[in-house]
Design a protein around this motif. Structure first.
Motif, PDB file in Angstrom:
ATOM      1  N   SER A   1      -2.912  -0.447 -14.200  1.00 26.03           N
ATOM      2  CA  SER A   1      -4.258  -0.020 -14.592  1.00 26.03           C
ATOM      3  C   SER A   1      -4.482   1.446 -14.256  1.00 26.03           C
ATOM      4  N   ILE A   2      -4.027   1.863 -13.067  1.00 27.46           N
ATOM      5  CA  ILE A   2      -4.211   3.252 -12.653  1.00 27.46           C
ATOM      6  C   ILE A   2      -3.367   4.193 -13.506  1.00 27.46           C
ATOM      7  N   LEU A   3      -2.091   3.867 -13.679  1.00 31.33           N
ATOM      8  CA  LEU A   3      -1.234   4.724 -14.495  1.00 31.33           C
ATOM      9  C   LEU A   3      -1.711   4.722 -15.950  1.00 31.33           C
ATOM     10  N   GLY A   4      -2.185   3.576 -16.415  1.00 34.49           N
ATOM     11  CA  GLY A   4      -2.663   3.492 -17.790  1.00 34.49           C
ATOM     12  C   GLY A   4      -3.875   4.362 -18.052  1.00 34.49           C
TER      13      GLY A   4
ATOM     14  N   MET B   1       6.557  -8.960  -4.098  1.00 37.91           N
ATOM     15  CA  MET B   1       5.588  -8.219  -4.885  1.00 37.91           C
ATOM     16  C   MET B   1       4.399  -9.125  -5.208  1.00 37.91           C
ATOM     17  N   LYS B   2       3.193  -8.633  -4.935  1.00 32.24           N
ATOM     18  CA  LYS B   2       1.984  -9.364  -5.301  1.00 32.24           C
ATOM     19  C   LYS B   2       1.581  -8.961  -6.725  1.00 32.24           C
ATOM     20  N   PRO B   3       1.462  -9.926  -7.639  1.00 32.82           N
ATOM     21  CA  PRO B   3       1.090  -9.601  -9.022  1.00 32.82           C
ATOM     22  C   PRO B   3      -0.190  -8.777  -9.125  1.00 32.82           C
ATOM     23  N   GLU B   4      -1.150  -9.046  -8.244  1.00 39.10           N
ATOM     24  CA  GLU B   4      -2.398  -8.277  -8.244  1.00 39.10           C
ATOM     25  C   GLU B   4      -2.118  -6.786  -8.070  1.00 39.10           C
ATOM     26  N   GLY B   5      -1.184  -6.489  -7.166  1.00 40.95           N
ATOM     27  CA  GLY B   5      -0.856  -5.091  -6.912  1.00 40.95           C
ATOM     28  C   GLY B   5      -0.172  -4.435  -8.091  1.00 40.95           C
ATOM     29  N   ALA B   6       0.789  -5.127  -8.689  1.00 40.74           N
ATOM     30  CA  ALA B   6       1.487  -4.575  -9.850  1.00 40.74           C
ATOM     31  C   ALA B   6       0.510  -4.282 -10.979  1.00 40.74           C
TER      32      ALA B   6
ATOM     33  N   VAL C   1       0.858  -1.196   0.000  1.00 38.36           N
ATOM     34  CA  VAL C   1       0.000   0.000   0.000  1.00 38.36           C
ATOM     35  C   VAL C   1       0.889   1.238   0.000  1.00 38.36           C
ATOM     36  N   PRO C   2       0.350   2.400  -0.406  1.00 39.95           N
ATOM     37  CA  PRO C   2       1.188   3.599  -0.504  1.00 39.95           C
ATOM     38  C   PRO C   2       1.699   4.146   0.816  1.00 39.95           C
ATOM     39  N   GLY C   3       0.921   3.986   1.904  1.00 40.70           N
ATOM     40  CA  GLY C   3       1.309   4.622   3.156  1.00 40.70           C
ATOM     41  C   GLY C   3       1.053   6.112   3.148  1.00 40.70           C
TER      42      GLY C   3
ATOM     43  N   GLY D   1      -7.910  -1.377  -5.292  1.00 49.43           N
ATOM     44  CA  GLY D   1      -7.049  -2.548  -5.158  1.00 49.43           C
ATOM     45  C   GLY D   1      -5.771  -2.186  -4.444  1.00 49.43           C
ATOM     46  N   LEU D   2      -4.860  -3.139  -4.348  1.00 49.98           N
ATOM     47  CA  LEU D   2      -3.555  -2.865  -3.752  1.00 49.98           C
ATOM     48  C   LEU D   2      -2.779  -1.896  -4.635  1.00 49.98           C
ATOM     49  N   TYR D   3      -1.865  -1.152  -4.020  1.00 50.71           N
ATOM     50  CA  TYR D   3      -1.003  -0.238  -4.772  1.00 50.71           C
ATOM     51  C   TYR D   3       0.394  -0.338  -4.165  1.00 50.71           C
ATOM     52  N   PRO D   4       1.170  -1.398  -4.541  1.00 50.44           N
ATOM     53  CA  PRO D   4       2.510  -1.569  -3.981  1.00 50.44           C
ATOM     54  C   PRO D   4       3.344  -0.314  -4.199  1.00 50.44           C
ATOM     55  N   ALA D   5       3.981   0.128  -3.133  1.00 53.95           N
ATOM     56  CA  ALA D   5       4.632   1.436  -3.188  1.00 53.95           C
ATOM     57  C   ALA D   5       6.108   1.352  -2.835  1.00 53.95           C
TER      58      ALA D   5
END
Length: 349
Positions: free
Chosen positions: A314-317, A304-309, A118-120, A228-232
């Motif tokens: 998706s968000i950046l896209g 890294m969780k693939p779901e998060g990546a 998550v971003p924190g 969703g998750l957002y690995p940061a």
């Protein structure tokens, strides 16, 4: 295309400044007495979201794994990539989304240890605007603070506004920095709301100067805000350096995984006791509280969780000006690897 040209122009300018020594080979890692000398840029050494960097050093984790690491703090992670591209640094502790952003500009960076899923980050709203600004739908016409233009806080702000049906032209993005510059911007009307991290969050909420609008320090809060998750926070490096020096990258992964596991096994008070005293110079109790509020974000294993990546892409896209035009050709498998952390975890079993 203009983003690629801008990167190329900046790189040429930097190389010109380095003519005395020449642009360094980005794959080269200096060695002294048989130990790798590694420079890592951190997008804010005092920020809790990047805690594993300094904590690893304070726990002697780098030395214990046979590497000499120099940590260099910066106000944000948005400019750190240039140090990687010129070979001035070998790694960055920053947000994973920069690896996707840079691939859209034909540069390959790879996350090798993922600290958090998550971003924190927290979207704060000033006390004077709290009644009228209650969510992203109210961003229209507002001044929104981000760390710097092109930073992860900028990306996430665009996503939050976009999901509420707003475009960047509907609000003003203000470079508010972090820490005291952010606090000053909010307290003096420079921004109505803004994205920041602990310990700034704890300080402003306790003083009553701001209220929490969106909390992305937890999985539930992140899923609610970003779908969703957002690995940061992570350690990322140039792809060619990772490929050229897997043994050294493994030592870094070993050190950081050990620290992530140490965090899970210790209290906020115990963590605070290991950190530099100046990090709690404002108030020791406040610093401990900021750790309690944020330290749960760290995943404990570096994986890294693939779901998060996929969610980050998706968000950046959808909302990043540089990624959106090329989102269909982004190769996520080149932006991160779990190879090194899996080996590190096997050693710990």
């Amino acid at each position: 295309m203009r983003y690629r040209r801008r990167i190329a122009v900046v790189l040429l300018a930097i190389c010109a400044l380095l003519l005395a020594t020449g642009c360094r080979d980005s794959r080269r890692i200096p060695m002294v007495d048989g130990h790798p000398q590694i420079t890592i840029i951190v997008g804010g050494l005092e920020k809790v979201i990047y805690l594993p960097a300094m904590l690893t050093q304070r726990l002697d984790g780098f030395a214990r794994n046979g590497i000499d690491v120099k940590l260099i703090g910066q106000s944000s992670g948005s400019s750190a990539e240039l140090a990687l591209l010129t070979g001035e640094a070998q790694g960055v502790v920053g947000f994973y989304d920069h690896t996707i952003d840079m691939q859209s500009k034909d540069q390959c960076l790879r996350t090798v240890v993922q600290f958090a899923d998550v971003p924190g980050e927290v979207e704060l709203v000033s006390k004077s605007d709290a009644e009228s600004l209650t969510g992203p739908a109210d961003f229209r016409g507002r001044k929104l603070g981000v760390t710097s233009f092109g930073s992860s806080t900028d990306f996430i702000t665009q996503a939050l506004a976009g999901q509420a049906g707003l475009k960047p032209a509907d609000y003003s993005t203000v470079q508010a920095g972090a820490g005291q510059t952010f606090i000053s911007a909010m307290n003096h009307g420079g921004i109505d709301a803004g994205m920041t991290t602990d310990p700034t969050v704890a300080q402003m909420v306790r003083s009553g100067e701001a209220k929490v609008l969106l909390d992305m320090r937890t999985e539930a809060g992140t899923r609610a805000a970003l779908g969703g998750l957002y690995p940061a926070s992570s350690l990322y490096m140039r792809c060619d350096l990772v490929d050229a020096h897997p043994d050294i990258v493994q030592k870094l992964a070993d050190a950081f995984v050990q620290t992530l596991q140490w965090i899970k096994a210790h209290t906020a008070e115990e963590i605070a006791a290991k950190m530099p005293a100046q990090y709690a110079s404002g108030s020791k109790d406040l610093y401990i509280q900021s750790l309690r509020d944020s330290v749960g974000m760290f995943n404990g294993d570096g994986v890294m969780k693939p779901e998060g990546a996929q969610n980050v892409l998706s968000i950046l896209g959808n909302y990043s000006r540089s990624v959106k035009p090329v989102k269909d050709r982004i190769k996520l498998e080149q932006t991160y690897t779990n190879e090194f952390v899996q080996k590190a975890l096997e050693k710990r079993q």
